[in-house]
Scaffold this motif. Structure first.
Motif, PDB file in Angstrom:
ATOM      1  N   PHE A   1       0.851  -1.179   0.000  1.00 17.07           N
ATOM      2  CA  PHE A   1       0.000   0.000   0.000  1.00 17.07           C
ATOM      3  C   PHE A   1       0.892   1.236   0.000  1.00 17.07           C
ATOM      4  CE2 PHE A   1      -2.037   3.441   2.352  1.00 17.07           C
ATOM      5  CZ  PHE A   1      -3.193   3.605   1.599  1.00 17.07           C
ATOM      6  N   GLN A   2       0.552   2.222  -0.820  1.00 17.22           N
ATOM      7  CA  GLN A   2       1.323   3.468  -0.872  1.00 17.22           C
ATOM      8  C   GLN A   2       0.596   4.567  -0.106  1.00 17.22           C
ATOM      9  OE1 GLN A   2       1.952   5.342  -4.743  1.00 17.22           O
ATOM     10  NE2 GLN A   2       4.070   5.724  -4.146  1.00 17.22           N
ATOM     11  N   CYS A   3       1.289   5.146   0.870  1.00 16.47           N
ATOM     12  CA  CYS A   3       0.732   6.240   1.659  1.00 16.47           C
ATOM     13  C   CYS A   3       0.439   7.420   0.748  1.00 16.47           C
ATOM     14  CB  CYS A   3       1.707   6.666   2.753  1.00 16.47           C
ATOM     15  SG  CYS A   3       2.176   5.337   3.876  1.00 16.47           S
ATOM     16  N   VAL A   4      -0.627   8.132   1.039  1.00 12.10           N
ATOM     17  CA  VAL A   4      -1.089   9.217   0.173  1.00 12.10           C
ATOM     18  C   VAL A   4      -0.133  10.405   0.202  1.00 12.10           C
ATOM     19  CG1 VAL A   4      -2.947  10.877  -0.225  1.00 12.10           C
ATOM     20  CG2 VAL A   4      -3.491   8.514   0.356  1.00 12.10           C
ATOM     21  N   THR A   5       0.183  10.919   1.385  1.00 11.69           N
ATOM     22  CA  THR A   5       0.945  12.162   1.486  1.00 11.69           C
ATOM     23  C   THR A   5       2.402  12.021   1.072  1.00 11.69           C
ATOM     24  OG1 THR A   5      -0.504  12.920   3.244  1.00 11.69           O
ATOM     25  CG2 THR A   5       1.589  14.054   3.027  1.00 11.69           C
ATOM     26  N   ASP A   6       3.134  11.115   1.725  1.00  6.14           N
ATOM     27  CA  ASP A   6       4.568  11.021   1.437  1.00  6.14           C
ATOM     28  C   ASP A   6       4.930   9.906   0.459  1.00  6.14           C
ATOM     29  OD1 ASP A   6       4.367   8.741   2.983  1.00  6.14           O
ATOM     30  OD2 ASP A   6       5.467   9.565   4.675  1.00  6.14           O
ATOM     31  N   ARG A   7       3.934   9.156   0.014  1.00  8.87           N
ATOM     32  CA  ARG A   7       4.081   8.115  -1.001  1.00  8.87           C
ATOM     33  C   ARG A   7       5.009   6.970  -0.605  1.00  8.87           C
ATOM     34  NH1 ARG A   7       1.490   9.653  -5.501  1.00  8.87           N
ATOM     35  NH2 ARG A   7       2.691   8.403  -6.945  1.00  8.87           N
ATOM     36  N   THR A   8       5.286   6.830   0.717  1.00  8.37           N
ATOM     37  CA  THR A   8       6.050   5.674   1.163  1.00  8.37           C
ATOM     38  C   THR A   8       5.164   4.439   1.057  1.00  8.37           C
ATOM     39  OG1 THR A   8       5.413   6.028   3.459  1.00  8.37           O
ATOM     40  CG2 THR A   8       7.512   6.975   2.764  1.00  8.37           C
ATOM     41  N   CYS A   9       5.783   3.293   1.038  1.00  8.22           N
ATOM     42  CA  CYS A   9       5.033   2.040   0.907  1.00  8.22           C
ATOM     43  C   CYS A   9       5.080   1.257   2.211  1.00  8.22           C
ATOM     44  CB  CYS A   9       5.616   1.190  -0.209  1.00  8.22           C
ATOM     45  SG  CYS A   9       5.418   1.937  -1.842  1.00  8.22           S
ATOM     46  N   VAL A  10       3.945   0.645   2.541  1.00 10.36           N
ATOM     47  CA  VAL A  10       3.862  -0.259   3.685  1.00 10.36           C
ATOM     48  C   VAL A  10       3.295  -1.574   3.189  1.00 10.36           C
ATOM     49  CG1 VAL A  10       3.595   1.565   5.405  1.00 10.36           C
ATOM     50  CG2 VAL A  10       1.575   0.564   4.402  1.00 10.36           C
ATOM     51  N   ASN A  11       3.640  -2.650   3.857  1.00  6.20           N
ATOM     52  CA  ASN A  11       3.134  -3.966   3.480  1.00  6.20           C
ATOM     53  C   ASN A  11       1.616  -3.942   3.473  1.00  6.20           C
ATOM     54  OD1 ASN A  11       2.241  -6.768   3.712  1.00  6.20           O
ATOM     55  ND2 ASN A  11       4.422  -7.216   3.960  1.00  6.20           N
ATOM     56  N   LYS A  12       1.017  -4.507   2.451  1.00  5.71           N
ATOM     57  CA  LYS A  12      -0.446  -4.452   2.328  1.00  5.71           C
ATOM     58  C   LYS A  12      -1.159  -5.165   3.467  1.00  5.71           C
ATOM     59  CE  LYS A  12      -0.780  -8.347  -0.847  1.00  5.71           C
ATOM     60  NZ  LYS A  12      -1.189  -8.774  -2.186  1.00  5.71           N
ATOM     61  N   THR A  13      -0.467  -6.058   4.173  1.00  2.38           N
ATOM     62  CA  THR A  13      -1.093  -6.719   5.325  1.00  2.38           C
ATOM     63  C   THR A  13      -1.273  -5.751   6.487  1.00  2.38           C
ATOM     64  OG1 THR A  13       1.034  -7.490   6.193  1.00  2.38           O
ATOM     65  CG2 THR A  13      -0.152  -8.975   4.702  1.00  2.38           C
ATOM     66  N   ARG A  14      -0.601  -4.616   6.439  1.00  2.00           N
ATOM     67  CA  ARG A  14      -0.711  -3.626   7.511  1.00  2.00           C
ATOM     68  C   ARG A  14      -1.799  -2.590   7.229  1.00  2.00           C
ATOM     69  NH1 ARG A  14       4.908  -3.000  10.490  1.00  2.00           N
ATOM     70  NH2 ARG A  14       3.454  -1.985  11.891  1.00  2.00           N
TER      71      ARG A  14
ATOM     72  N   SER B   1       2.266   8.317   7.907  1.00  2.66           N
ATOM     73  CA  SER B   1       2.242   9.529   8.723  1.00  2.66           C
ATOM     74  C   SER B   1       0.893  10.237   8.614  1.00  2.66           C
ATOM     75  CB  SER B   1       3.373  10.472   8.315  1.00  2.66           C
ATOM     76  OG  SER B   1       3.238  10.837   6.952  1.00  2.66           O
ATOM     77  N   ASP B   2       0.216  10.063   7.492  1.00  4.24           N
ATOM     78  CA  ASP B   2      -1.098  10.691   7.309  1.00  4.24           C
ATOM     79  C   ASP B   2      -2.252   9.754   7.672  1.00  4.24           C
ATOM     80  OD1 ASP B   2      -1.055   8.855   5.246  1.00  4.24           O
ATOM     81  OD2 ASP B   2      -1.209  10.336   3.645  1.00  4.24           O
ATOM     82  N   ARG B   3      -1.929   8.570   8.187  1.00  2.67           N
ATOM     83  CA  ARG B   3      -2.901   7.553   8.597  1.00  2.67           C
ATOM     84  C   ARG B   3      -3.741   7.028   7.436  1.00  2.67           C
ATOM     85  NH1 ARG B   3      -3.532   7.768  14.318  1.00  2.67           N
ATOM     86  NH2 ARG B   3      -5.529   6.727  14.153  1.00  2.67           N
ATOM     87  N   SER B   4      -3.281   7.250   6.197  1.00  2.86           N
ATOM     88  CA  SER B   4      -4.067   6.837   5.034  1.00  2.86           C
ATOM     89  C   SER B   4      -4.229   5.325   4.941  1.00  2.86           C
ATOM     90  CB  SER B   4      -3.461   7.395   3.742  1.00  2.86           C
ATOM     91  OG  SER B   4      -2.130   6.955   3.564  1.00  2.86           O
ATOM     92  N   ASP B   5      -3.328   4.564   5.570  1.00  2.00           N
ATOM     93  CA  ASP B   5      -3.476   3.103   5.551  1.00  2.00           C
ATOM     94  C   ASP B   5      -4.619   2.629   6.440  1.00  2.00           C
ATOM     95  OD1 ASP B   5      -1.650   3.965   7.676  1.00  2.00           O
ATOM     96  OD2 ASP B   5      -1.411   1.846   8.126  1.00  2.00           O
ATOM     97  N   GLU B   6      -5.146   3.521   7.272  1.00  2.00           N
ATOM     98  CA  GLU B   6      -6.271   3.176   8.138  1.00  2.00           C
ATOM     99  C   GLU B   6      -7.557   3.890   7.728  1.00  2.00           C
ATOM    100  OE1 GLU B   6      -6.036   0.708  10.309  1.00  2.00           O
ATOM    101  OE2 GLU B   6      -3.944   0.540   9.711  1.00  2.00           O
ATOM    102  N   SER B   7      -7.516   4.673   6.657  1.00  2.00           N
ATOM    103  CA  SER B   7      -8.722   5.372   6.233  1.00  2.00           C
ATOM    104  C   SER B   7      -9.479   4.523   5.219  1.00  2.00           C
ATOM    105  CB  SER B   7      -8.387   6.739   5.652  1.00  2.00           C
ATOM    106  OG  SER B   7      -7.649   6.591   4.465  1.00  2.00           O
ATOM    107  N   GLY B   8     -10.794   4.681   5.223  1.00  2.00           N
ATOM    108  CA  GLY B   8     -11.632   3.944   4.292  1.00  2.00           C
ATOM    109  C   GLY B   8     -11.806   2.478   4.642  1.00  2.00           C
ATOM    110  N   CYS B   9     -11.428   2.091   5.830  1.00  2.00           N
ATOM    111  CA  CYS B   9     -11.556   0.696   6.255  1.00  2.00           C
ATOM    112  C   CYS B   9     -13.000   0.425   6.664  1.00  2.00           C
ATOM    113  CB  CYS B   9     -10.611   0.404   7.423  1.00  2.00           C
ATOM    114  SG  CYS B   9      -8.876   0.672   6.987  1.00  2.00           S
ATOM    115  N   SER B  10     -13.454  -0.788   6.439  1.00  2.00           N
ATOM    116  CA  SER B  10     -14.856  -1.115   6.693  1.00  2.00           C
ATOM    117  C   SER B  10     -15.125  -1.520   8.132  1.00  2.00           C
ATOM    118  CB  SER B  10     -15.300  -2.237   5.754  1.00  2.00           C
ATOM    119  OG  SER B  10     -14.541  -3.404   6.006  1.00  2.00           O
ATOM    120  N   HIS B  11     -14.117  -1.504   8.978  1.00  2.00           N
ATOM    121  CA  HIS B  11     -14.310  -1.902  10.368  1.00  2.00           C
ATOM    122  C   HIS B  11     -13.694  -0.883  11.309  1.00  2.00           C
ATOM    123  CE1 HIS B  11     -10.651  -3.726   8.718  1.00  2.00           C
ATOM    124  NE2 HIS B  11     -10.115  -3.314   9.829  1.00  2.00           N
ATOM    125  N   ASN B  12     -14.089  -0.936  12.541  1.00  2.00           N
ATOM    126  CA  ASN B  12     -13.584  -0.031  13.568  1.00  2.00           C
ATOM    127  C   ASN B  12     -12.852  -0.881  14.599  1.00  2.00           C
ATOM    128  OD1 ASN B  12     -13.138   1.627  15.738  1.00  2.00           O
ATOM    129  ND2 ASN B  12     -15.109   2.663  15.588  1.00  2.00           N
TER     130      ASN B  12
END
Length: 79
Positions: free
Chosen positions: A1-14, A23-34
């Motif tokens: 997964f590529q972060c929106v703001t700084d375009r760094t990549c994190v493992n898609k399992t994360r 840093s912009d929490r984009s990997d946790e946005s748009g998720c279907s669960h809380n």
């Protein structure tokens, strides 16, 4: 997964694992669960990765390890 703001990549399992890795929490946005409810922690609490213990959100990134695995002081989480 590529972060929106700084375009760094994190493992898609994360993506949507309840722990912000971007840093912009984009990997946790748009998720279907809380995760604050699903993992048994209340709003305002942080779930330790290894143990699953809940600690106060105010103890996260406070330079003191409150989780046994140190996940509350994770370098990426706290940057």
């Amino acid at each position: 997964f590529q972060c929106v703001t700084d375009r760094t990549c994190v493992n898609k399992t994360r993506k949507c694992d309840g722990i912000p890795d971007c840093s912009d929490r984009s990997d946790e946005s748009g998720c279907s669960h809380n995760f604050s409810h699903k993992d048994g922690c209340n709003p305002g609490q942080f779930r330790c990765v290894s143990s699953g213990h809940c600690i106060s959100e105010s103890n996260k990134c406070d330079s003191q390890m409150d989780c046994e695995d140190g996940s509350d002081e994770d370098e990426i989480l706290c940057s």
